[in-house]
Design a protein around this motif. Structure first.
Motif, PDB file in Angstrom:
ATOM      1  N   GLU A 117     -16.309  13.669 -22.610  1.00 43.21           N
ATOM      2  CA  GLU A 117     -15.807  14.605 -23.623  1.00 43.21           C
ATOM      3  C   GLU A 117     -14.501  14.106 -24.241  1.00 43.21           C
ATOM      4  OE1 GLU A 117     -15.591  18.717 -22.501  1.00 43.21           O
ATOM      5  OE2 GLU A 117     -17.513  18.635 -21.456  1.00 43.21           O
ATOM      6  N   ARG A 118     -14.442  14.154 -25.544  1.00 42.14           N
ATOM      7  CA  ARG A 118     -13.202  13.809 -26.247  1.00 42.14           C
ATOM      8  C   ARG A 118     -12.125  14.831 -25.917  1.00 42.14           C
ATOM      9  NH1 ARG A 118     -15.542  12.675 -32.284  1.00 42.14           N
ATOM     10  NH2 ARG A 118     -16.550  10.698 -31.806  1.00 42.14           N
ATOM     11  N   GLY A 119     -10.874  14.358 -25.816  1.00 43.34           N
ATOM     12  CA  GLY A 119      -9.770  15.290 -25.612  1.00 43.34           C
ATOM     13  C   GLY A 119      -9.511  15.656 -24.165  1.00 43.34           C
ATOM     14  N   ALA A 120     -10.299  15.108 -23.256  1.00 40.75           N
ATOM     15  CA  ALA A 120     -10.026  15.312 -21.831  1.00 40.75           C
ATOM     16  C   ALA A 120      -9.239  14.091 -21.360  1.00 40.75           C
ATOM     17  CB  ALA A 120     -11.324  15.450 -21.042  1.00 40.75           C
ATOM     18  N   ALA A 121      -7.938  14.268 -21.172  1.00 42.19           N
ATOM     19  CA  ALA A 121      -7.058  13.131 -20.862  1.00 42.19           C
ATOM     20  C   ALA A 121      -6.954  12.941 -19.341  1.00 42.19           C
ATOM     21  CB  ALA A 121      -5.686  13.326 -21.482  1.00 42.19           C
ATOM     22  N   LEU A 122      -7.748  12.035 -18.824  1.00 42.26           N
ATOM     23  CA  LEU A 122      -7.791  11.776 -17.383  1.00 42.26           C
ATOM     24  C   LEU A 122      -6.480  11.123 -16.951  1.00 42.26           C
ATOM     25  CD1 LEU A 122     -11.407  10.261 -17.214  1.00 42.26           C
ATOM     26  CD2 LEU A 122     -10.687  12.672 -17.376  1.00 42.26           C
ATOM     27  N   THR A 123      -5.839  11.704 -15.953  1.00 43.95           N
ATOM     28  CA  THR A 123      -4.517  11.231 -15.540  1.00 43.95           C
ATOM     29  C   THR A 123      -4.477  11.035 -14.031  1.00 43.95           C
ATOM     30  OG1 THR A 123      -3.553  12.542 -17.347  1.00 43.95           O
ATOM     31  CG2 THR A 123      -2.039  11.750 -15.640  1.00 43.95           C
ATOM     32  N   VAL A 124      -4.192   9.819 -13.595  1.00 42.88           N
ATOM     33  CA  VAL A 124      -3.947   9.590 -12.166  1.00 42.88           C
ATOM     34  C   VAL A 124      -2.512   9.103 -12.017  1.00 42.88           C
ATOM     35  CG1 VAL A 124      -6.346   9.131 -11.486  1.00 42.88           C
ATOM     36  CG2 VAL A 124      -4.918   7.239 -12.294  1.00 42.88           C
ATOM     37  N   PHE A 125      -1.919   9.382 -10.868  1.00 44.29           N
ATOM     38  CA  PHE A 125      -0.528   8.974 -10.681  1.00 44.29           C
ATOM     39  C   PHE A 125      -0.387   8.183  -9.384  1.00 44.29           C
ATOM     40  CE2 PHE A 125      -1.458  13.358  -9.823  1.00 44.29           C
ATOM     41  CZ  PHE A 125      -1.077  13.529  -8.505  1.00 44.29           C
ATOM     42  N   MET A 126       0.657   7.377  -9.315  1.00 42.93           N
ATOM     43  CA  MET A 126       0.807   6.475  -8.184  1.00 42.93           C
ATOM     44  C   MET A 126       2.202   5.852  -8.179  1.00 42.93           C
ATOM     45  SD  MET A 126      -1.086   5.261 -10.856  1.00 42.93           S
ATOM     46  CE  MET A 126      -0.274   4.470 -12.236  1.00 42.93           C
ATOM     47  N   ALA A 127       2.526   5.225  -7.044  1.00 46.09           N
ATOM     48  CA  ALA A 127       3.742   4.415  -6.934  1.00 46.09           C
ATOM     49  C   ALA A 127       3.417   3.363  -5.878  1.00 46.09           C
ATOM     50  CB  ALA A 127       4.924   5.273  -6.507  1.00 46.09           C
ATOM     51  N   ASP A 128       2.681   2.367  -6.253  1.00 43.70           N
ATOM     52  CA  ASP A 128       2.151   1.241  -5.459  1.00 43.70           C
ATOM     53  C   ASP A 128       0.626   1.242  -5.379  1.00 43.70           C
ATOM     54  OD1 ASP A 128       4.695   0.337  -4.931  1.00 43.70           O
ATOM     55  OD2 ASP A 128       4.758   1.109  -2.874  1.00 43.70           O
ATOM     56  N   CYS A 129       0.014   2.444  -5.260  1.00 48.93           N
ATOM     57  CA  CYS A 129      -1.448   2.503  -5.199  1.00 48.93           C
ATOM     58  C   CYS A 129      -2.028   1.914  -6.483  1.00 48.93           C
ATOM     59  CB  CYS A 129      -1.942   3.936  -5.039  1.00 48.93           C
ATOM     60  SG  CYS A 129      -1.667   4.572  -3.372  1.00 48.93           S
ATOM     61  N   VAL A 130      -3.277   1.445  -6.397  1.00 53.87           N
ATOM     62  CA  VAL A 130      -3.888   0.744  -7.520  1.00 53.87           C
ATOM     63  C   VAL A 130      -4.561   1.734  -8.486  1.00 53.87           C
ATOM     64  CG1 VAL A 130      -5.589  -1.001  -8.195  1.00 53.87           C
ATOM     65  CG2 VAL A 130      -4.326  -1.244  -6.026  1.00 53.87           C
ATOM     66  N   PRO A 131      -4.104   1.774  -9.749  1.00 56.30           N
ATOM     67  CA  PRO A 131      -4.791   2.603 -10.746  1.00 56.30           C
ATOM     68  C   PRO A 131      -5.856   1.765 -11.458  1.00 56.30           C
ATOM     69  CG  PRO A 131      -2.734   1.798 -11.669  1.00 56.30           C
ATOM     70  CD  PRO A 131      -2.888   1.139 -10.312  1.00 56.30           C
ATOM     71  N   ILE A 132      -7.039   2.352 -11.640  1.00 47.01           N
ATOM     72  CA  ILE A 132      -8.086   1.649 -12.394  1.00 47.01           C
ATOM     73  C   ILE A 132      -8.599   2.571 -13.503  1.00 47.01           C
ATOM     74  CG2 ILE A 132     -10.224   0.291 -12.260  1.00 47.01           C
ATOM     75  CD1 ILE A 132      -9.960   0.266  -9.225  1.00 47.01           C
ATOM     76  N   LEU A 133      -8.618   2.051 -14.726  1.00 44.69           N
ATOM     77  CA  LEU A 133      -9.195   2.783 -15.852  1.00 44.69           C
ATOM     78  C   LEU A 133     -10.517   2.119 -16.244  1.00 44.69           C
ATOM     79  CD1 LEU A 133      -6.033   3.454 -18.088  1.00 44.69           C
ATOM     80  CD2 LEU A 133      -7.118   4.973 -16.401  1.00 44.69           C
ATOM     81  N   PHE A 134     -11.459   2.942 -16.720  1.00 45.36           N
ATOM     82  CA  PHE A 134     -12.810   2.485 -17.055  1.00 45.36           C
ATOM     83  C   PHE A 134     -13.178   2.981 -18.449  1.00 45.36           C
ATOM     84  CE2 PHE A 134     -14.184   1.700 -12.558  1.00 45.36           C
ATOM     85  CZ  PHE A 134     -13.161   2.351 -11.900  1.00 45.36           C
ATOM     86  N   LEU A 135     -13.888   2.129 -19.192  1.00 39.82           N
ATOM     87  CA  LEU A 135     -14.389   2.521 -20.511  1.00 39.82           C
ATOM     88  C   LEU A 135     -15.743   1.874 -20.753  1.00 39.82           C
ATOM     89  CD1 LEU A 135     -14.325   3.537 -23.474  1.00 39.82           C
ATOM     90  CD2 LEU A 135     -12.865   1.576 -24.022  1.00 39.82           C
ATOM     91  N   ASP A 136     -16.742   2.713 -20.992  1.00 42.28           N
ATOM     92  CA  ASP A 136     -18.040   2.209 -21.437  1.00 42.28           C
ATOM     93  C   ASP A 136     -18.136   2.484 -22.934  1.00 42.28           C
ATOM     94  OD1 ASP A 136     -20.609   1.753 -22.233  1.00 42.28           O
ATOM     95  OD2 ASP A 136     -21.558   2.815 -20.579  1.00 42.28           O
ATOM     96  N   GLU A 166     -24.918   7.285 -12.837  1.00 46.44           N
ATOM     97  CA  GLU A 166     -25.753   8.452 -12.508  1.00 46.44           C
ATOM     98  C   GLU A 166     -25.641   9.561 -13.545  1.00 46.44           C
ATOM     99  OE1 GLU A 166     -25.274   8.078  -7.637  1.00 46.44           O
ATOM    100  OE2 GLU A 166     -24.333   9.733  -8.719  1.00 46.44           O
ATOM    101  N   ARG A 167     -24.406   9.881 -13.914  1.00 46.70           N
ATOM    102  CA  ARG A 167     -24.182  11.048 -14.769  1.00 46.70           C
ATOM    103  C   ARG A 167     -24.410  10.755 -16.252  1.00 46.70           C
ATOM    104  NH1 ARG A 167     -25.050  15.344 -13.631  1.00 46.70           N
ATOM    105  NH2 ARG A 167     -23.529  16.221 -15.087  1.00 46.70           N
ATOM    106  N   PHE A 168     -24.022   9.549 -16.685  1.00 40.99           N
ATOM    107  CA  PHE A 168     -24.038   9.261 -18.119  1.00 40.99           C
ATOM    108  C   PHE A 168     -25.013   8.152 -18.527  1.00 40.99           C
ATOM    109  CE2 PHE A 168     -19.292  10.360 -17.517  1.00 40.99           C
ATOM    110  CZ  PHE A 168     -19.548  11.722 -17.612  1.00 40.99           C
ATOM    111  N   GLY A 169     -25.701   7.581 -17.566  1.00 40.64           N
ATOM    112  CA  GLY A 169     -26.630   6.498 -17.880  1.00 40.64           C
ATOM    113  C   GLY A 169     -25.938   5.209 -18.281  1.00 40.64           C
ATOM    114  N   CYS A 170     -24.684   5.034 -17.849  1.00 39.74           N
ATOM    115  CA  CYS A 170     -23.947   3.806 -18.193  1.00 39.74           C
ATOM    116  C   CYS A 170     -24.595   2.602 -17.502  1.00 39.74           C
ATOM    117  CB  CYS A 170     -22.494   3.897 -17.725  1.00 39.74           C
ATOM    118  SG  CYS A 170     -21.553   5.214 -18.507  1.00 39.74           S
ATOM    119  N   ARG A 171     -24.524   1.448 -18.163  1.00 36.30           N
ATOM    120  CA  ARG A 171     -24.903   0.189 -17.523  1.00 36.30           C
ATOM    121  C   ARG A 171     -23.621  -0.476 -17.067  1.00 36.30           C
ATOM    122  NH1 ARG A 171     -26.563  -3.323 -21.591  1.00 36.30           N
ATOM    123  NH2 ARG A 171     -27.095  -4.798 -19.953  1.00 36.30           N
ATOM    124  N   PRO A 172     -23.509  -0.829 -15.786  1.00 34.59           N
ATOM    125  CA  PRO A 172     -22.278  -1.474 -15.308  1.00 34.59           C
ATOM    126  C   PRO A 172     -21.877  -2.685 -16.147  1.00 34.59           C
ATOM    127  CG  PRO A 172     -23.652  -0.872 -13.446  1.00 34.59           C
ATOM    128  CD  PRO A 172     -24.460  -0.563 -14.683  1.00 34.59           C
TER     129      PRO A 172
END
Ligand SMILES: [Zn+2]
Length: 275
Positions: A117-136, A166-172
């Motif tokens: 969904e557009r406009g849903a701003a996924l936000t993770v926070f950290m201070a050393d842990c590894v953040p990973i962002l994904f875009l299909d 599973e949810r969106f039919g993405c191809r890795p």
């Protein structure tokens, strides 16, 4: 400035990174923050995006305004969770906007989010842990995950890709990934029990590929490599994966670090939103 496929943005004291591969699609607003450009003081100086760290709430909200404003969005769209080093991936949408920031958190044990969904701003926070962002870019789906060492041994990055499939039919093979600033192999020193957990979790990778014995009972683990291999194991091509390669512990001027500063520190964020 460009380095390792990441672009460093500097505007009026604010500094953050984006992945060039994501920018090229024109489909998302996203960033990996640094500690520069906010209004928090002391150990939270200055762009602290951690909500329950003891910092002044008004300042934290102002920091959210600053970074979301720079991205061309607004903090009302942010979706946060209570991160617990789990392997749980939640599908969210615009009805979850403000979760964990402007209203109470409704996701227990959520360390990764996916959405289409557009406009849903996924936000993770950290201070050393590894953040990973994904875009299909094909299915126009995104994800964000918080993969500290516990998340890494639970293979949360791989599970995030699986959930997108599973949810969106993405191809890795179509999915772009970006691994942000986090603790590097230079500073992630562990003892034997942690090494054993990694060896059990990474049954597909020889330990010598990402674990180095540095003397006595001490080992150094490369979480960037481990997470890259997890994403490849999930079917994401190596050339789709951008790795910042910046160590949060080594670079005090730019990053908050739990290992360096303990509990008295702010939090960095990784944010992604479909335009
Ligand atoms: Zn380091």
């Amino acid at each position: 400035m460009k380095m390792n496929g990441m672009i460093r943005h500097e505007t009026g004291g604010l500094e953050y990174f984006t992945a060039e591969s994501f920018d090229k699609t024109g489909l998302v607003r996203h960033c990996f923050t640094t500690r520069k450009g906010g209004v928090s003081e002391g150990c939270f100086s200055s762009l602290n995006l951690g909500v329950n760290r003891g910092d002044d709430t008004e300042r934290v909200l102002k920091n959210y305004d600053i970074i979301f404003g720079a991205l061309g969005s607004s903090k009302e769209k942010a979706i946060l969770s209570k991160q617990t080093h789990s392997d749980t991936v939640w599908e969210v949408g615009t009805s979850d906007q403000g979760n964990g920031l402007l209203r109470a958190n409704r996701f227990e044990n959520a360390d990764a989010f996916i959405t289409r969904e557009r406009g849903a701003a996924l936000t993770v926070f950290m201070a050393d842990c590894v953040p990973i962002l994904f875009l299909d870019p094909v299915k126009r789906a995104i994800a964000a995950c918080h993969s500290g060492w516990r998340g890494t041994v639970q293979r949360i990055g791989e599970k995030t890709v699986l959930k997108m499939t599973e949810r969106f039919g993405c191809r890795p093979a179509d999915i772009l990934c970006a691994i942000g600033p986090s603790i590097g192999p230079c500073c992630f020193e562990v003892d034997v029990p942690v090494v054993k957990e990694f060896e059990a979790a990474f049954d597909f990778l020889p330990p010598s590929e990402y674990i180095k014995h540095t003397g006595g009972e001490k080992y150094h683990i490369d979480l960037w490599r481990a997470n890259t291999e997890l994403l490849k194991h999930a079917g994401v091509p190596k050339e789709n994966i951008t790795v910042s390669g910046e160590c949060t512990v080594c670079n005090e001027e730019l990053y908050f670090s739990h290992r360096r500063d303990g509990d008295r520190r702010g939090s960095l964020s990784a944010i992604i939103e479909l335009i």
